[in-house]
Design an enzyme around this catalytic site. Structure first.
Site, PDB file in Angstrom:
ATOM      1  N   TRP A  34       0.861  -1.182   0.000  1.00 29.13           N
ATOM      2  CA  TRP A  34       0.000   0.000   0.000  1.00 29.13           C
ATOM      3  C   TRP A  34       0.898   1.233   0.000  1.00 29.13           C
ATOM      4  O   TRP A  34       1.425   1.631   1.040  1.00 29.13           O
ATOM      5  CB  TRP A  34      -0.894   0.028   1.240  1.00 29.13           C
ATOM      6  N   GLU A  35       1.052   1.861  -1.149  1.00 28.98           N
ATOM      7  CA  GLU A  35       1.998   2.971  -1.264  1.00 28.98           C
ATOM      8  C   GLU A  35       1.341   4.310  -1.576  1.00 28.98           C
ATOM      9  O   GLU A  35       2.048   5.313  -1.741  1.00 28.98           O
ATOM     10  CB  GLU A  35       3.024   2.661  -2.356  1.00 28.98           C
ATOM     11  N   GLU A  36       0.014   4.356  -1.665  1.00 29.20           N
ATOM     12  CA  GLU A  36      -0.645   5.585  -2.105  1.00 29.20           C
ATOM     13  C   GLU A  36      -0.552   6.692  -1.059  1.00 29.20           C
ATOM     14  O   GLU A  36      -0.414   7.862  -1.405  1.00 29.20           O
ATOM     15  CB  GLU A  36      -2.108   5.292  -2.462  1.00 29.20           C
TER      16      GLU A  36
END
EC number: 3.2.1.35
Length: 473
Positions: A134-136
């Site tokens: 999860w990099e957003e």
């Protein structure tokens, strides 16, 4: 009774003091049982059928692909579209599942996790690595800069819409609180839920912890690689996350700017050291295993890492005491015959010989220095000492049949090799083991002490009974 228990109590105190002075034990290795594993997580499975270029990957302890449609792998990557209802903004700036975490729905998100996890990891055994990518957005407010600033902007707008009369500083403070609280709830509850579904797997988030030591771009001449103090402090703010993880997955992808420079090693070293610090500091019972993500090429291109930079990534990670490295890549590696051929050449001539060398060096060090119950770590993290097989003691020979290892070492450690290992490395013991060379079995020692204590008490009771009988008679 006092005379009988005195040595036992003394021994227990000595053991307690000795064990307390050691590194916090770490989780034992999974997969092959080796102290340092090397995994291939690159979607190159099409090289053989599509381009007639088979790749020999036997030297890797684990082979997997991050692509959609592959299940029950030893390494499973859960991107944002594979695990529940991750709130985010898409590339066009449109809100997806609420956009910001405080606008997302945990009530709708959590029930979807079981189906997703069971789809990709269909059995409880064997244990494997499960990486949530999860990099957003980042759970620490101030780390959402540049393109991630949309999450701060949206958070401020949500508060302002409810409280149009509030001053801007109050809006920002409330927006930060709401964002960080919701981000924490999303990440924590997701981890707890997926761990309950597949408890044997090691779970964590990709790129956590980060070090943000990319300032080589602006400060090349003065670059040290050290993690800024403010980033270390912000990592400590995430103690709630580290306590819930069962593994850490930092990243050391190298930009071509760093190629063949001392800065490449500094960049990697401090990122891995920060992950190891977090692993040791913020988990109650043991130090978390650290698996370092790297790439076979420099970022945003297909130029392979040279020998110096392999040492700076794989070699540095092994010497510092990480549990392994994971080579990651995307489908471009197998997108053409030329790419597959170049990769095959690189694997055969450069990458495989080096990973075999390091893998066996870490294994020999564990056997000779740690009784096979721990992994070797540098005594001085900044020293230029590595776990490499000495060319004067070993040579790598190819396997004779497909069932044999791709390459294997032939030779034995010399007295000089053993002295080198003892001088420059110490042991980080696995759970249940202790001592300078991981020679103490804690469970067995505890059992022996308990039995000795019980035996002493039984002897005293029998003596008391005998005395009572004598007086009675």
């Amino acid at each position: 009774m006092r005379a009988g228990l005195g040595p036992i109590i003394t021994l227990a105190l000595v053991l307690e003091v000795a064990w307390a002075s050691e590194l916090k034990p770490t989780a034992p290795p999974i997969f092959t049982g080796r102290p340092f594993v090397v995994a291939w997580n690159v979607p190159t499975q099409e090289c053989a059928p599509r381009h007639k270029v088979p790749l020999d990957l036997r030297a890797f302890d684990v082979e997997a692909t991050p692509n959609e449609g592959f299940f029950n792998q030893n390494i499973t990557t859960f991107y944002y579209d594979r695990l529940g209802l991750y709130p985010r903004f898409d590339a066009a700036g449109m809100s997806v599942h609420g956009g910001v975490p405080q606008n997302g729905s945990l009530c709708a998100h959590l029930p979807m996790l079981k189906e997703a996890v069971e789809r990709y990891i269909q059995t409880q055994e064997p244990a494997g690595l499960a990486v949530i990518d999860w990099e957003e957005w980042r759970p620490v407010w101030v780390r959402n800069w540049q393109e991630k600033d949309v999450y701060r902007q949206s958070s401020r707008q949500l508060v302002a819409s409810r409280h149009p009369d509030w001053p801007s500083d109050r809006i920002v403070k409330q927006a930060q609180y709401e964002f960080e609280f919701a981000a924490r709830q999303f990440m924590l509850n997701t981890l707890r839920y997926v761990k309950a579904v597949r408890p044997q797997h090691l779970w964590g988030f990709y790129l956590f912890p980060d070090c943000y030591n990319h300032d080589y771009v602006q400060n090349w001449d003065s670059y040290t690689g050290r993690c800024p103090d403010v980033e270390v402090a912000q990592n400590d703010q995430l103690a709630w996350l580290w306590a819930e993880n069962t593994a850490l997955f930092p990243s050391v992808y190298l930009d071509k700017t760093l190629a063949s420079s001392k800065h490449s090693r500094n960049f990697v070293s401090f990122r891995v050291q920060e992950a190891l610090r977090v692993a040791h500091t913020h988990h109650a019972n043991h130090a978390l295993p650290v698996y370092v993500f790297t790439r076979p090429t420099y970022t945003r291109r297909l130029t392979e890492l040279n020998q110096m930079d392999l040492i700076s990534t794989i070699g540095e990670s092994a010497a510092l005491g990480s549990a392994g490295v994971i080579f990651w890549g995307d489908s471009v590696y197998a997108s053409s015959m030329e790419n597959c051929q170049n990769l095959k050449k690189y694997l055969t001539q450069t990458l495989v010989p080096y990973i075999v060398n390091v893998s066996w060096a870490t294994q020999y060090c564990s056997w000779t220095q740690c009784h096979g119950h721990g992994r070797c770590v540098r005594r001085n993290p900044s020293a230029s000492t590595f776990l490499h097989l000495s060319p004067s003691s070993f040579r790598l020979v190819p396997g004779r049949t497909p069932s044999e290892p791709q390459l294997r070492p032939e030779g034995e450690l010399s007295e000089d090799d053993l002295s080198y290992l003892q001088m420059h490395f110490r042991c980080h013991c696995y759970l249940g083991w202790g001592g300078e060379q991981c020679q103490w079995n804690h469970k067995r020692a505890a059992g022996d002490a308990s039995r000795a204590w019980a035996g002493a008490h039984l002897a005293s009771l029998l003596g008391l009974v005998a005395m009572t009988l004598t007086w009675t008679l």
